[in-house]
Design an enzyme around this catalytic site. Structure first.
Site, PDB file in Angstrom:
ATOM      1  CE  LYS A  23      -1.749   1.498   3.984  1.00 35.72           C
ATOM      2  NZ  LYS A  23      -1.376   2.901   4.297  1.00 35.72           N
ATOM      3  CG  ASN A  24       2.294   2.639   3.475  1.00 35.76           C
ATOM      4  OD1 ASN A  24       1.146   2.964   3.175  1.00 35.76           O
ATOM      5  ND2 ASN A  24       2.656   2.380   4.715  1.00 35.76           N
ATOM      6  CB  CYS A 122      -5.238  10.111  11.739  1.00 36.42           C
ATOM      7  SG  CYS A 122      -3.588   9.575  12.091  1.00 36.42           S
ATOM      8  NE  ARG A 127       0.053   9.968  10.148  1.00 35.10           N
ATOM      9  CZ  ARG A 127      -0.372   8.985   9.348  1.00 35.10           C
ATOM     10  NH1 ARG A 127      -1.525   8.427   9.547  1.00 35.10           N
ATOM     11  NH2 ARG A 127       0.365   8.605   8.337  1.00 35.10           N
ATOM     12  CG  ASP A 312       3.176   1.191   9.522  1.00 36.41           C
ATOM     13  OD1 ASP A 312       3.443   1.492   8.338  1.00 36.41           O
ATOM     14  OD2 ASP A 312       2.914   2.039  10.391  1.00 36.41           O
ATOM     15  NE  ARG A 404      -7.423   4.322   5.594  1.00 36.07           N
ATOM     16  CZ  ARG A 404      -6.746   5.305   6.194  1.00 36.07           C
ATOM     17  NH1 ARG A 404      -7.073   5.674   7.421  1.00 36.07           N
ATOM     18  NH2 ARG A 404      -5.766   5.922   5.587  1.00 36.07           N
TER      19      ARG A 404
END
Ligand code: EPZ
Length: 424
Positions: A23-24, A122, A127, A312, A404
């Protein structure tokens, strides 16, 4: 109605998981499509909610795209970018996904202007995006914060510069690297992120005709070029998804084959720590297999930028350490508020105490099932892990957080003999 995920307890994860594209890496590389008027052809793109959000943002800017589902866990996307005519990234999209800020650099360097909504905080922290802004100003842009938007202008184009990040920032590095590809002259970025996803973006940009060296080290040098061209690029495997399913094998005393590229290299710090806990990793032709047969040993974990222990995977690791035979310490050094999952794990019987960035996890024999609530995409997977090992069945609310960052979770688990059900 907000979807829930029902997770049946006392399950063993035994089987094979096809790891999706990262994803990143996919998010910055999709944004990089804005840099060329000839588009971009991407494969091994993960079919995730965040990818759909980025595609809808690109569409709003004038990009058209053709998605092709190549497999349950992977899709291809062909971007057509010769009619980008809108340079505003609106709040209603940006608020859903902070990584929307990644369109700032490409729009500014190709079109000389853009307005990107401030992302807002968030659950894992404030952030901020001050490094992104300071970096664009160092490249010669005029930046104004007004009405909740970052308004950036560079009528005469961007100029190469030297910029040192005060703190390592993954998307900050990616945004400035993309902005510098079409700047006039050479840009040197110092104290940059070394994540594999940054390197994948640099590799894709160089294939598009950019001149970037040093990706994966502390200093990246970019020599500006006049334009970039289209290219075919396949996204690297998602190391965070792979680590998450590795822990699923560990927490259920199962065995899982993770099919993906370069996993042992990308997860080296994680594998070192997981091996100390008692997980056994072995190479297989197209990935690595992970199993756990004995009891889990307590250890201490400190998150850090790559190549350190990934933040993560912190929440997922905490779920595993809740069942270790002793006391473990987890220090979260990247985000100021990434222990939201502690309260939820405690509802399942976990014994955890924590201050700002330090959690002390005392092992318990077994989780008890409970209705719990997902708070962020990685913590939500940590709750699934705990629920799989719990006595009894659990319900996880706000399951959309999972979608997500983890695609087709029901299918991937069912291939490992595990039942999780979406309750609408
Ligand atoms: C990226 O976020 C990842 N997201 C995050 O993954 C990941 O947790 C994070 O890097 C750290 O590895 C994407 O790549 C899309 P940072 P990013 O800028 O770039 C401070 C997931 O689960 N900072 O590296 O937003 C910041 O507050 C997500 O997939 C500033 O102060 O993170 C933090 O303390 C969650 N000012 C630290 O730097 C800035 O301008 C690292 O943040 C930027 C960052």
């Amino acid at each position: 109605m907000i979807e829930k995920l029902k997770v049946y307890g006392n399950q063993k994860v035994n089987g094979t998981v096809n790891i999706s594209g990262a994803k990143n890496a996919a998010l910055p590389i999709l944004a990089a499509g804005l840099l060329s008027e000839n588009g971009l052809q991407l494969s091994n793109v993960p079919p995730l909610a965040d990818v759909s959000t980025m595609l809808s943002l690109l569409e709003r800017l004038g990009v058209s795209y053709t998605p092709t589902r190549d497999a349950i866990h992977a899709m291809s996307v062909c971007l057509k970018t010769d009619s980008v005519d809108n340079f505003i990234a609106p709040y209603e999209i940006v608020k859903k996904m902070r990584a929307s800020i990644l369109v700032l650099g490409p729009l500014l360097t190709r079109f000389g202007q853009c307005a990107v909504s401030m992302p807002g905080g968030c659950t894992i922290g404030v952030r901020p995006i001050d490094f992104h802004i300071k970096g664009m100003e160092a490249l010669g842009a005029r930046v104004e914060l007004k009405d909740g938007y970052v308004h950036a202008v560079a009528r005469k184009g961007l100029k190469g510069t030297v910029f040192k990040f005060p703190v390592i920032s993954v998307t900050g590095t990616e945004n400035l690297m993309m902005a510098a590809t079409l700047a006039d002259g050479t840009t040197v970025l110092q104290n940059v992120a070394k994540e594999p996803e940054v390197v994948d973006l640099a590799n894709c940009l160089n294939k598009m005709g950019a001149k970037i060296s040093g990706a994966g080290t502390d200093v990246i040098t970019i020599t500006g070029v006049a334009s970039l061209h289209s290219v075919k690029h396949s996204i690297i495997s998602d190391r965070i998804e792979a680590g998450s399913y590795a822990i699923a094998a560990g927490i259920t005393s199962g065995c899982v084959n993770l099919i993906g590229e370069n996993l042992r290299y990308m997860l080296s710090a994680f594998i070192e720590k997981m091996s100390q806990i008692g997980l056994i990793f072995s190479d297989i032709p197209d990935g690595i297999s992970v199993k756990c047969v004995g009891k889990l040993e307590p250890i201490d974990i400190e998150t850090a930028e790559f190549p350190g222990y990934p933040t993560d995977l912190q929440a997922q690791s905490m779920s595993l350490l809740c069942l270790a035979d002793g006391v473990s310490n987890i220090r979260e050094n990247i985000w100021e508020n990434r222990f939201q999952h502690v309260a939820e794990l405690s509802r399942m019987g976990a014994n955890i105490s924590y201050s700002a960035s330090h959690a002390i996890v005392t092992g318990i024999p077994k989780f008890t099932s409970a209705p719990v609530m997902a708070t962020d995409l990685r913590a939500s997977f940590g709750l699934v892990l705990a629920a799989l090992a719990a006595a009894g069945d659990s319900m996880i609310d706000r399951a959309y957080h999972l979608d997500r960052g983890y695609c087709c979770i029901e299918e991937k688990f069912s291939k490992c003999g595990v039942l999780v059900e979406r309750i609408r």
